[in-house]
Design an enzyme around this catalytic site. Structure first.
Site, short mmCIF file in Angstrom:
data_model
loop_
_atom_site.label_atom_id
_atom_site.label_comp_id
_atom_site.label_asym_id
_atom_site.label_seq_id
_atom_site.Cartn_x
_atom_site.Cartn_y
_atom_site.Cartn_z
N LYS A 1 10.18 -2.99 -10.61
CA LYS A 1 8.82 -3.33 -9.88
C LYS A 1 7.92 -4.55 -11.04
O LYS A 1 8.17 -4.50 -12.14
CB LYS A 1 7.81 -1.93 -10.12
CG LYS A 1 6.60 -2.06 -9.43
CD LYS A 1 6.00 -0.74 -9.38
CE LYS A 1 4.58 -0.79 -8.85
NZ LYS A 1 3.93 0.60 -8.92
N SER B 1 2.36 2.34 -4.37
CA SER B 1 2.26 0.76 -4.83
C SER B 1 3.52 0.41 -4.69
O SER B 1 4.09 -0.89 -4.73
CB SER B 1 1.46 0.70 -5.84
OG SER B 1 1.87 1.05 -7.00
N SER C 1 2.46 6.78 -6.55
CA SER C 1 3.19 5.50 -6.00
C SER C 1 4.67 5.19 -6.29
O SER C 1 5.10 4.26 -5.75
CB SER C 1 2.57 4.26 -7.18
OG SER C 1 1.25 3.93 -6.58
#
Lengths: 492, 96
Positions: free
Chosen positions: A79, A154, A178
């Site tokens: 990420k 997210s 997330s």
């Protein structure tokens, strides 16, 4: 080979060990799959092609010498919020355009030490603020199961890449859901470890008392493998705890006999989508058949979790994001003096959701409002923690939905922040209480969208929730279903 | 937590060092007023005598040796600077 032959770490690892494929094959196939599939999903924001191939060649040599760690030659996606030396780390924000990491996050360094290859960077909501991956300077990510739908957020890029077979596994971060919510929306496995299990050093902070790094994978065994590799105390993060790190894969026995699983009644109330409710209840019945005892539990302060979370998370974010002022890194707008420069830079380069949260966080911490909002939220956080402490005296783990709804359409909730925030009701509690949570696929809606089952365990209860998740997964076939855009191998 | 506690987005944005446009201020003003209505649910609860939780980990005051250790490579760090000279971050002039 035009498509990768493998879809999980464990199968790729077995093939590498048997010598039926090389790490260079693995990486080359994935690079080709990313090339052909990523534009439809927007999951990767950058791929470190040459470096990945160089690491693969080195891994193959290491393996030929009979050496190498538990992840030797295995490519992992990261990420865009975690630092990897020499790679961009933009946190999907315009304000960090051009930033390159001068160091590795500890979690990344530990994967590297086990031989993992850091293939590329995955899209996300800006600074991890969002539940739909629509708040990204790189544009929205699309759900591989239906590209008109959001992948969740997210860590939407991480979940979409794993679901589409263009990553074997990926790292995400979870501040209020997330990891678990995008894993659920995309039909993957997502683990949020206990606060303090994995060092946060090198993770660009959103809300420091809530953030944790964790894996998004295709199987529970893969999540266990990555957790084992990343866990443990780190002197660079004083909140990482010095607790022993078991071999989490070895604990996946498949045996649920004698385990007590709690069903918190506040997580099955009005407003939950009927197909989600049905899928989760059916998963609960399935766990009973596997030998677990199911008991009724109450977590009475659940309804206050969203308010508590959005006060604490934004307060911490407003302080953490003060560092983005145009002085040391990222974008800068010219100003007459430093204050003018900060004000112009921050206004020009933060996205709307980040600005909204900085303002809310600054307000709840400001003089005259601190006691009424921030201090009160911290006290309610204690009540929410106590709820869980009480619950775990009566059961070993909790079973709940991950999200009240399956993935929704792109644009459906962007105009109304409240609607977006309320979707986090079942996930924010684990972060507030500091406990661990796992999302595993437990069904599909009639429209073909995945549904996730959440397992919540006490602090350092990862072995239990992984064991339950694994037993459930291995006796169902949800994790073997693939979206139409699937680019990965036939095995799981 | 009463209605007189209305958020003043323009003032708070100033505290947060963000020079927002009038349009942004108006949008955030209405959105955050709605968010605060939800957030005020917390006032229903009696929290008298409840200890606040700052974070969920049972550790306090973690100390380490105050020793000199290697740090990040200076050139690599400065490579990210928007404006630098002689190994220093440049900012607009502060004092006349």
């Amino acid at each position: 080979m035009a498509t990768p032959a493998f879809s999980s770490i464990s199968t790729a690892r077995a093939a590498l060990q048997q010598g039926t494929c090389s790490s260079v094959d693995l990486v080359s196939d994935l690079l080709a799959a990313i090339e052909s599939k990523n534009s439809a999903l927007n999951a990767y924001v950058s791929v470190d092609r040459e470096a990945a191939l160089a690491q693969a060649r080195a891994a193959d040599k290491t393996r030929a010498r009979g050496e190498g760690g538990t992840l030797c030659g295995i490519p992992i996606g990261v990420k865009d919020v975690l630092n990897v030396t020499g790679q961009p780390c933009q946190c999907a924000s315009d304000i960090l355009k051009g930033y390159r990491s001068p160091y590795d996050a500890t979690a990344v360094a530990r994967l590297r030490n086990q031989g993992a290859i850091l293939l590329g960077r995955l899209n996300m909501d800006e600074f991890a603020m969002g539940s739909s991956n629509e708040n990204s300077a790189f544009g929205a990510v699309r759900n591989p199961w239906d590209t008109d739908h959001v992948p969740g957020g997210s860590s939407g890029g991480s979940a979409a890449a794993v679901a589409a077979g263009i990553a074997l596994a990926a790292l995400g971060t979870d501040t209020g859901g997330s990891i678990r919510q995008p894993a659920s929306f995309c039909g993957c496995v997502g683990l949020k470890p206990t606060y303090g299990r994995i060092s946060r050093f090198g993770l660009t902070a959103f809300a420091s008392s809530l953030d944790q790094i964790g894996p998004i994978t295709r199987t529970v065994a893969d999540a266990a493998a990555l957790l084992t590799a990343m866990s443990g105390h780190d002197p660079m993060d004083s909140t990482s705890l010095d607790q022993p790190v078991p071999d989490y894969e070895a604990g996946l026995t498949g045996d649920l006999t004698g385990l007590k699983l709690g069903l918190p009644r506040e997580y099955f109330l009005d407003g939950i989508d009927s197909e989600v409710d049905a899928a989760v209840r059916s998963a609960v019945a399935h766990c009973e058949k596997l030998g677990a005892e199911v008991v009724d539990i109450s977590l009475p302060h659940t309804k206050y979790a969203i308010a508590t979370y959005y006060i604490i998370a934004t307060a911490e974010a407003s302080a953490n994001l003060a560092r983005f002022d145009g002085v040391r890194y990222g974008a800068r707008e010219a100003g007459q003096d430093p204050l003018d420069m900060y004000g112009r830079t921050r206004a020009a380069h933060f996205g709307p959701e980040v600005k909204r949260r900085i303002i809310l966080g600054t307000y709840v911490l400001s003089s005259g409002y601190y006691d009424a909002y921030y201090l009160r939220a911290q006290k309610v956080r204690t009540l929410i923690r106590n709820d869980f402490e009480q619950a775990f005296t009566q059961c070993d783990a909790l079973l709940t939905p991950v999200s009240p709804t399956p993935a929704y359409r792109l644009g459906e909730r962007t105009a109304d922040p409240i609607q977006m925030y309320l979707g986090d009701i079942f996930t924010v509690t684990a972060n507030l209480a500091g406990i661990c949570g796992l999302s595993v696929p437990c069904g599909f809606t009639q429209a073909g969208l995945p549904v996730g089952l959440q397992l919540l365990g006490p602090a350092f209860g990862e072995e239990t929730i992984l064991k339950v998740g694994h037993a459930y997964e291995q006796s169902t076939d949800w994790h073997q279903r693939r979206p139409g855009v699937w680019a990965g191998g036939a095995d799981v | 937590m009463t209605q007189t506690d209305a958020i003043d987005v323009k003032y708070v944005a100033h505290l947060a060092r963000m020079q927002l446009s009038d349009e942004e201020i108006a949008t955030f003003q209405s959105q955050l007023e709605h968010v605060l209505v939800h957030v005020r649910e917390l006032s229903e609860l009696d929290v008298e005598g409840v200890e606040p939780t700052a974070h969920a980990v049972p550790v306090h005051n973690v100390f380490r040796e105050d020793a000199v250790r290697p740090s990040l490579d200076h050139d690599r760090v400065m490579a990210n600077a928007p404006q630098a000279r002689q190994g220093l971050f440049m900012v607009p002039q502060i004092i006349e």
